[in-house]
Scaffold this motif. Structure first.
Motif, PDB file in Angstrom:
ATOM      1  N   ASN A  27     -13.552 -21.493   9.489  1.00 50.86           N
ATOM      2  CA  ASN A  27     -14.962 -21.575   9.818  1.00 50.86           C
ATOM      3  C   ASN A  27     -15.530 -22.775  10.311  1.00 50.86           C
ATOM      4  O   ASN A  27     -15.167 -23.519   9.983  1.00 50.86           O
ATOM      5  N   THR A  28     -16.771 -22.505  11.091  1.00 50.07           N
ATOM      6  CA  THR A  28     -17.313 -23.915  11.683  1.00 50.07           C
ATOM      7  C   THR A  28     -17.787 -24.840  10.472  1.00 50.07           C
ATOM      8  O   THR A  28     -17.601 -26.129  10.681  1.00 50.07           O
ATOM      9  N   GLU A  29     -18.233 -24.243   9.345  1.00 47.60           N
ATOM     10  CA  GLU A  29     -18.667 -25.254   8.298  1.00 47.60           C
ATOM     11  C   GLU A  29     -17.486 -26.034   7.789  1.00 47.60           C
ATOM     12  O   GLU A  29     -17.440 -27.076   7.566  1.00 47.60           O
ATOM     13  N   GLU A  85     -14.612 -26.854   9.373  1.00 48.53           N
ATOM     14  CA  GLU A  85     -14.370 -27.573  10.530  1.00 48.53           C
ATOM     15  C   GLU A  85     -15.454 -29.061  10.397  1.00 48.53           C
ATOM     16  O   GLU A  85     -14.773 -30.161  10.351  1.00 48.53           O
ATOM     17  N   HIS A  86     -16.394 -28.828  10.175  1.00 46.72           N
ATOM     18  CA  HIS A  86     -17.506 -29.801  10.266  1.00 46.72           C
ATOM     19  C   HIS A  86     -17.341 -30.655   9.000  1.00 46.72           C
ATOM     20  O   HIS A  86     -17.197 -31.824   9.320  1.00 46.72           O
ATOM     21  N   LYS A 126     -25.147 -15.090  13.247  1.00 49.55           N
ATOM     22  CA  LYS A 126     -24.662 -16.495  13.118  1.00 49.55           C
ATOM     23  C   LYS A 126     -26.252 -17.306  12.823  1.00 49.55           C
ATOM     24  O   LYS A 126     -26.251 -18.375  12.226  1.00 49.55           O
ATOM     25  N   PRO A 186     -22.061 -19.853   8.583  1.00 52.08           N
ATOM     26  CA  PRO A 186     -20.701 -20.404   9.319  1.00 52.08           C
ATOM     27  C   PRO A 186     -20.397 -19.206  10.180  1.00 52.08           C
ATOM     28  O   PRO A 186     -20.030 -18.262   9.954  1.00 52.08           O
ATOM     29  N   VAL A 187     -19.474 -19.918  11.445  1.00 48.92           N
ATOM     30  CA  VAL A 187     -19.038 -18.857  12.316  1.00 48.92           C
ATOM     31  C   VAL A 187     -17.570 -18.752  12.111  1.00 48.92           C
ATOM     32  O   VAL A 187     -16.807 -19.658  11.938  1.00 48.92           O
ATOM     33  N   PHE A 219     -13.646 -18.380  12.769  1.00 47.91           N
ATOM     34  CA  PHE A 219     -12.746 -18.819  13.897  1.00 47.91           C
ATOM     35  C   PHE A 219     -11.784 -17.595  14.196  1.00 47.91           C
ATOM     36  O   PHE A 219     -11.583 -16.769  13.191  1.00 47.91           O
TER      37      PHE A 219
END
Length: 407
Positions: A135-137, A139-140, A206, A218-219, A221
């Motif tokens: 998810n976006t977290e 990745e960040h 979101k 978090p989104v 993927f």
């Protein structure tokens, strides 16, 4: 129509023409690995099986000459077993505390994201990252740790190969279908939705504007990725989870570098593996029996010293790299491939599939076996993709689910 019916579905004439040419090649390529045994040394002694633990020397060596270095540990999309495995260093956790300042370890230390952001680039000597990027977290955080770290270690099978989380890549409807199933189709969620939100199911959002400010989640993927598909990785430690021996080898490399200036291994090194296959580490005797039925271990009385594959139990040993000491097969459980493929294998699942096919009764002295019989045997595999790609789908050539008619 099952998975293997589709796999073998082709024109009968084409099948007859192709079979005589294809079968010998499969049998030859797989037989060498499937028949491997533990190596005997020239002096008659049996070579050590598995990777031994490193000698870490003094338990409390004190801080390195340049002072404690910074260490970060992060848990992405994984079960948490890799984090727990780091505690398998046992009393060596004191050695780690002696030489390193743990600036982030969500399961055990109170380092915050803002603390990492405030650091200079490269200020962290080593970041150990477990789990896939889901998810976006995830990745960040992995990108942030990459920026702030000199060395990044891909720790555990999920980080190295995608692991179980990557099996989500086979869901045709991707993240949307997964969220819908979890929050509206599972029995507990369906009951909740029917009672409190009948006709208008509520799914996670979101973001939400609360009186105190915006709250975000978090989104997910659509595609689960391995760590090195998102950031540059220096070293890999496979295993589900990595074993004590592997952890000691990693700790030894870091300690030698920090205390004595010993150069780190070449970039890209996999720590904790050998040059053998799992089959070569396995002490079970190979009889080259033909597979006519496929069993789960609980379905038969497993012979204690005979190759599991010879007994009809599917094992990923022929295509899995050694280093674990064959812990699973020694106690009657087949290798599931968590250490990943050997250097000679690009596609672990396909390689094992070939090895299994080579053990069907297809040789000249076996008599004749028809296509229907092959399909019948293979249909006894209850979850082909989940079995052959349980740990490595993230690095597989199979990237997505394919629906007949195109997707």
């Amino acid at each position: 129509m099952g998975f293997f019916d589709k796999l073998f579905k082709k024109d009968k004439k084409e099948a007859k023409e192709a079979a005589p040419k294809a079968a010998p090649a499969k049998a030859t390529s797989a037989a060498v690995k499937a028949d491997a045994k533990p190596c005997n040394c020239a002096n008659g002694e049996v070579e050590t099986i598995g990777l031994p633990a490193a000698d870490l020397g003094e338990l409390l060596p004190g801080a390195p000459p340049g002072g404690k270095f910074k260490l970060a540990i992060y848990w992405a999309a994984a079960c948490g077993g890799c984090d727990v495995s780091l505690l398998d260093t046992n009393e060596r956790i004191l050695t780690i505390g002696d030489m390193a300042d743990i600036v982030m370890w969500p399961i055990a230390a109170d380092g915050k994201e803002k603390d990492i952001e405030a650091m200079e680039d490269g200020e962290i000597l080593v970041s150990i990252i477990s789990g896939a990027v889901r998810n976006t977290e995830n990745e960040h955080m992995v990108k942030l740790l990459r920026k702030k770290s000199k060395v990044v270690v891909s720790y555990g099978t999920c980080a190295c190969f995608g692991g179980s989380p990557a099996l989500a890549n086979l869901v045709p409807g991707e993240s949307k279908e997964i969220l819908d199933y979890v929050y509206t189709k599972t029995p507990s969620s369906a009951a909740f939705q029917n009672e409190y939100h009948s006709g208008a199911p509520v799914l996670p959002q979101k973001s939400f504007q609360a009186p105190e400010g915006e709250l975000t989640l978090p989104v997910l993927f659509d595609t689960v990725k391995t760590l090195d598909q998102v950031i540059d990785v220096d070293y890999y430690v496979p295993g589900c989870p990595p074993l004590q021996e592997s952890i000691s080898q990693l700790l030894k490399a870091v300690a030698d570098f920090a205390y004595n200036g010993v150069p780190l291994p070449p970039k890209g090194t996999e720590i904790g593996i050998t040059t053998k296959t799992l089959c070569e580490e396995c002490p079970r005797h190979k009889e080259n029996a033909r597979i006519t039925h496929i069993y789960e271990p609980h379905e038969i009385d497993v012979k204690p010293d005979v190759c599991l594959m010879d007994q009809g139990i599917l094992c990923l040993g022929p295509a899995t790299v050694g280093g674990c000491g064959a812990r699973c097969t020694k106690v009657g459980q087949p290798c599931r491939g968590c250490y990943g493929p050997t250097a000679d294998v690009q596609e672990q699942g396909a390689s094992v599939f070939t090895a299994i096919a080579s053990m069907f009764p297809i040789r000249e002295d076996d008599g004749i076996i028809g296509e229907d019989e092959i399909i019948k045997i293979m249909s006894e595999v209850k979850d082909p993709l989940g079995y052959f790609y349980a740990f490595t789908l993230g690095k597989s050539l199979i990237k997505k689910a394919v629906v007949e008619g195109g997707q």
